[in-house]
Design a protein around this motif. Sequence first.
Motif, mmCIF file in Angstrom:
data_model
loop_
_atom_site.group_PDB
_atom_site.id
_atom_site.type_symbol
_atom_site.label_atom_id
_atom_site.label_comp_id
_atom_site.label_asym_id
_atom_site.label_seq_id
_atom_site.Cartn_x
_atom_site.Cartn_y
_atom_site.Cartn_z
ATOM 1 N N ALA A 1 -24.034 21.397 -26.636
ATOM 2 C CA ALA A 1 -24.891 22.575 -26.472
ATOM 3 C C ALA A 1 -24.403 23.637 -27.453
ATOM 4 O O ALA A 1 -23.209 23.857 -27.600
ATOM 5 C CB ALA A 1 -24.784 23.087 -25.037
ATOM 6 N N GLY A 2 -25.333 24.247 -28.145
ATOM 7 C CA GLY A 2 -24.967 25.265 -29.127
ATOM 8 C C GLY A 2 -24.689 24.688 -30.501
ATOM 9 O O GLY A 2 -24.501 25.428 -31.453
ATOM 10 N N GLY A 3 -24.654 23.346 -30.601
ATOM 11 C CA GLY A 3 -24.462 22.715 -31.912
ATOM 12 C C GLY A 3 -25.724 22.833 -32.750
ATOM 13 O O GLY A 3 -26.794 23.161 -32.237
ATOM 14 N N LYS B 1 -32.714 19.351 -25.621
ATOM 15 C CA LYS B 1 -31.307 19.771 -25.653
ATOM 16 C C LYS B 1 -31.117 21.157 -26.257
ATOM 17 O O LYS B 1 -30.001 21.641 -26.354
ATOM 18 C CB LYS B 1 -30.485 18.746 -26.457
ATOM 19 N N LYS B 2 -32.234 21.778 -26.668
ATOM 20 C CA LYS B 2 -32.190 23.104 -27.306
ATOM 21 C C LYS B 2 -31.238 23.114 -28.506
ATOM 22 O O LYS B 2 -30.423 24.019 -28.674
ATOM 23 C CB LYS B 2 -31.815 24.180 -26.296
ATOM 24 N N ILE B 3 -31.348 22.086 -29.334
ATOM 25 C CA ILE B 3 -30.522 21.972 -30.544
ATOM 26 C C ILE B 3 -31.308 22.561 -31.710
ATOM 27 O O ILE B 3 -32.338 22.021 -32.109
ATOM 28 C CB ILE B 3 -30.195 20.495 -30.853
ATOM 29 N N PRO B 4 -30.862 23.674 -32.263
ATOM 30 C CA PRO B 4 -31.552 24.218 -33.439
ATOM 31 C C PRO B 4 -31.265 23.387 -34.684
ATOM 32 O O PRO B 4 -30.253 22.695 -34.770
ATOM 33 C CB PRO B 4 -30.984 25.639 -33.582
ATOM 34 N N SER B 5 -32.178 23.449 -35.634
ATOM 35 C CA SER B 5 -32.032 22.695 -36.867
ATOM 36 C C SER B 5 -32.148 23.651 -38.044
ATOM 37 O O SER B 5 -33.106 24.407 -38.147
ATOM 38 C CB SER B 5 -33.139 21.641 -36.925
ATOM 39 N N LEU B 6 -31.133 23.631 -38.898
ATOM 40 C CA LEU B 6 -31.160 24.436 -40.117
ATOM 41 C C LEU B 6 -31.370 23.485 -41.286
ATOM 42 O O LEU B 6 -30.727 22.440 -41.365
ATOM 43 C CB LEU B 6 -29.839 25.177 -40.324
ATOM 44 N N GLY C 1 -24.951 15.591 -38.442
ATOM 45 C CA GLY C 1 -24.767 15.789 -37.007
ATOM 46 C C GLY C 1 -23.334 16.151 -36.688
ATOM 47 O O GLY C 1 -22.571 16.573 -37.560
ATOM 48 N N LYS C 2 -22.949 15.952 -35.443
ATOM 49 C CA LYS C 2 -21.585 16.273 -35.021
ATOM 50 C C LYS C 2 -20.595 15.229 -35.536
ATOM 51 O O LYS C 2 -19.492 15.550 -35.955
ATOM 52 C CB LYS C 2 -21.532 16.321 -33.490
ATOM 53 N N ASN C 3 -20.999 13.944 -35.486
ATOM 54 C CA ASN C 3 -20.090 12.861 -35.838
ATOM 55 C C ASN C 3 -20.572 11.994 -36.992
ATOM 56 O O ASN C 3 -19.875 11.068 -37.391
ATOM 57 C CB ASN C 3 -19.886 11.923 -34.626
ATOM 58 N N SER C 4 -21.790 12.254 -37.476
ATOM 59 C CA SER C 4 -22.347 11.341 -38.466
ATOM 60 C C SER C 4 -23.235 12.034 -39.489
ATOM 61 O O SER C 4 -23.715 13.145 -39.269
ATOM 62 C CB SER C 4 -23.136 10.237 -37.762
ATOM 63 N N LEU C 5 -23.435 11.315 -40.600
ATOM 64 C CA LEU C 5 -24.380 11.723 -41.643
ATOM 65 C C LEU C 5 -25.451 10.650 -41.700
ATOM 66 O O LEU C 5 -25.142 9.454 -41.619
ATOM 67 C CB LEU C 5 -23.697 11.760 -43.013
ATOM 68 N N LEU C 6 -26.714 11.064 -41.859
ATOM 69 C CA LEU C 6 -27.813 10.110 -42.013
ATOM 70 C C LEU C 6 -28.466 10.352 -43.370
ATOM 71 O O LEU C 6 -29.022 11.420 -43.614
ATOM 72 C CB LEU C 6 -28.845 10.280 -40.897
ATOM 73 N N LEU C 7 -28.366 9.368 -44.251
ATOM 74 C CA LEU C 7 -29.055 9.422 -45.543
ATOM 75 C C LEU C 7 -30.296 8.552 -45.398
ATOM 76 O O LEU C 7 -30.181 7.354 -45.090
ATOM 77 C CB LEU C 7 -28.173 8.866 -46.662
ATOM 78 N N THR C 8 -31.470 9.139 -45.589
ATOM 79 C CA THR C 8 -32.701 8.421 -45.286
ATOM 80 C C THR C 8 -33.615 8.335 -46.497
ATOM 81 O O THR C 8 -33.909 9.350 -47.136
ATOM 82 C CB THR C 8 -33.441 9.111 -44.117
ATOM 83 N N LEU C 9 -34.049 7.122 -46.800
ATOM 84 C CA LEU C 9 -35.026 6.895 -47.854
ATOM 85 C C LEU C 9 -36.358 6.599 -47.171
ATOM 86 O O LEU C 9 -36.490 5.583 -46.477
ATOM 87 C CB LEU C 9 -34.598 5.696 -48.720
#
Length: 197
Positions: free
Chosen positions: A84-86, A116-121, A157-165
């Motif tokens: 929460a707050g992440g 989850k009320k997760i903001p996205s920047l 994210g908190k624990n991972s990076l997602l590279l998406t094509l």
Amino acid sequence: SKKGLVSYVIEDNIKKFQITSPTAIKDFITNEKQKLNKLEQESSSFIKEVSNLIKYTEIETAQIYKGFRGIETAFTKLIEEMDAGGKSLFFSRSEDEFDDKVLDFFKRIKERRDEKKIPSLGIAHPSLKNIFKKRVADKYWKVRYSNLLPPTPLTIGKNSLLLTLWGAEPICFEIRSARMVEDYKKYFYEVWENAKK
């Protein structure tokens, strides 16, 4: 007899057993309790030591997801791991990300983020400004614009990076590495500070 609760005598080559005093039974139970308590204390400190080791032993992995269903698994996992707050952070650089199928995909992801009320920047390429303004209305999103982007669309994210094509058969590379997550977060916020609104 080893526990001192039973004794025996041999009469006419026959072992005859008898129970020792009832207090011996009580003493035996008290002694066993003390042993268990000592074992519990020792195991508690052992568990603490192992937990600390696990905390500082980073497991780095990579995984590939194919197709929208597979990529949804990766993005859902990224959101579920957020505290929460992440904040979910992303770099956007291509019009491929605004294909109808991709927008439908992000609509489903948005619902999970909203729960989850997760903001996205996000930091997007300046050429995408009008598309973002027209096609993405989300109170939990904030987007700024810069040319200083990694070569592949990226979500942090908190624990991972997602590279998406993106494309007809999209593919996503999930990298789980605390070191890389921290490096990319630093890079994101450096670009964010100088990016245009």
